[in-house]
Design a protein around this motif. Sequence first.
Motif, PDB file in Angstrom:
ATOM      1  N   LYS A  51      16.479   1.133 -12.809  1.00  0.00           N
ATOM      2  CA  LYS A  51      15.274   0.096 -13.098  1.00  0.00           C
ATOM      3  C   LYS A  51      15.336  -0.740 -12.385  1.00  0.00           C
ATOM      4  O   LYS A  51      15.279  -1.875 -12.630  1.00  0.00           O
ATOM      5  CB  LYS A  51      15.824  -0.329 -14.640  1.00  0.00           C
ATOM      6  N   PRO A  52      14.984  -0.973 -11.099  1.00  0.00           N
ATOM      7  CA  PRO A  52      14.917  -1.830 -10.268  1.00  0.00           C
ATOM      8  C   PRO A  52      13.816  -2.366 -10.191  1.00  0.00           C
ATOM      9  O   PRO A  52      12.615  -1.979 -10.775  1.00  0.00           O
ATOM     10  CB  PRO A  52      14.804  -0.666  -8.871  1.00  0.00           C
ATOM     11  N   GLN A  53      13.813  -3.828  -9.873  1.00  0.00           N
ATOM     12  CA  GLN A  53      12.526  -4.432 -10.612  1.00  0.00           C
ATOM     13  C   GLN A  53      12.443  -5.049  -8.872  1.00  0.00           C
ATOM     14  O   GLN A  53      13.128  -5.069  -7.570  1.00  0.00           O
ATOM     15  CB  GLN A  53      13.304  -5.926 -10.796  1.00  0.00           C
ATOM     16  N   HIS A  80       2.229  -3.227 -13.746  1.00  0.00           N
ATOM     17  CA  HIS A  80       1.780  -4.254 -13.187  1.00  0.00           C
ATOM     18  C   HIS A  80       1.923  -4.963 -12.790  1.00  0.00           C
ATOM     19  O   HIS A  80       2.676  -6.171 -13.208  1.00  0.00           O
ATOM     20  CB  HIS A  80       0.740  -4.850 -14.609  1.00  0.00           C
ATOM     21  N   LEU A  81       1.291  -5.634 -11.299  1.00  0.00           N
ATOM     22  CA  LEU A  81       1.912  -5.645 -10.611  1.00  0.00           C
ATOM     23  C   LEU A  81       0.928  -7.245  -9.570  1.00  0.00           C
ATOM     24  O   LEU A  81      -0.203  -6.748  -9.828  1.00  0.00           O
ATOM     25  CB  LEU A  81       2.365  -5.425  -8.917  1.00  0.00           C
ATOM     26  N   THR A  82       1.453  -8.402  -9.719  1.00  0.00           N
ATOM     27  CA  THR A  82       0.522  -9.132  -9.070  1.00  0.00           C
ATOM     28  C   THR A  82       0.333  -9.442  -7.744  1.00  0.00           C
ATOM     29  O   THR A  82       1.070  -8.488  -6.954  1.00  0.00           O
ATOM     30  CB  THR A  82       1.214 -10.735  -9.554  1.00  0.00           C
ATOM     31  N   THR A  83      -0.721  -9.601  -7.137  1.00  0.00           N
ATOM     32  CA  THR A  83      -1.176  -9.841  -5.180  1.00  0.00           C
ATOM     33  C   THR A  83       0.440 -10.535  -4.776  1.00  0.00           C
ATOM     34  O   THR A  83       1.618  -9.930  -4.050  1.00  0.00           O
ATOM     35  CB  THR A  83      -2.141 -10.421  -5.209  1.00  0.00           C
ATOM     36  N   LYS A  84       1.053 -10.998  -5.695  1.00  0.00           N
ATOM     37  CA  LYS A  84       1.726 -11.741  -5.003  1.00  0.00           C
ATOM     38  C   LYS A  84       3.189 -10.839  -4.676  1.00  0.00           C
ATOM     39  O   LYS A  84       4.216 -10.239  -3.606  1.00  0.00           O
ATOM     40  CB  LYS A  84       2.952 -13.485  -5.589  1.00  0.00           C
ATOM     41  N   GLN A  85       3.632 -10.226  -6.274  1.00  0.00           N
ATOM     42  CA  GLN A  85       4.465  -9.156  -5.662  1.00  0.00           C
ATOM     43  C   GLN A  85       3.963  -7.641  -4.740  1.00  0.00           C
ATOM     44  O   GLN A  85       5.101  -7.687  -4.763  1.00  0.00           O
ATOM     45  CB  GLN A  85       4.580  -8.993  -7.378  1.00  0.00           C
ATOM     46  N   LEU A  86       2.867  -7.583  -4.705  1.00  0.00           N
ATOM     47  CA  LEU A  86       2.378  -6.611  -4.254  1.00  0.00           C
ATOM     48  C   LEU A  86       2.988  -6.480  -2.533  1.00  0.00           C
ATOM     49  O   LEU A  86       3.699  -6.015  -1.706  1.00  0.00           O
ATOM     50  CB  LEU A  86       0.936  -6.223  -4.602  1.00  0.00           C
TER      51      LEU A  86
END
Length: 99
Positions: A51-53, A80-86
């Motif tokens: 389960k990588p994050q 469901h990723l935020t723009t920052k996470q993407l």
Amino acid sequence: MDQLRFRSQQEKHQLSHLYEAKIKNMGNAGRNGGEYYTSRPLIRAIIQVVKPQIGDRIYDRACGAAGFLCESYDYLRQGHLTTKQLEQLQFDKCSLSGV
């Protein structure tokens, strides 16, 4: 191979198959020329357990056809990723790395 765009699981699997065939054909006198790639179902099962994050370092020591890196990326993109996470996933060179 030049036609592969890596936009689908089928195209990724085709690359893995090409890689395995090339390794097999490198052998001497009918012997195997190297190791085989890890099958995609096994890679997916390992990723489901680990389960990588976003923010984790994902390192594929053997790399080969980059199966663990590709499947990890797909797994991370499912959330469901935020723009920052993407942006982090796409541009952070420490997130996904091979040999």
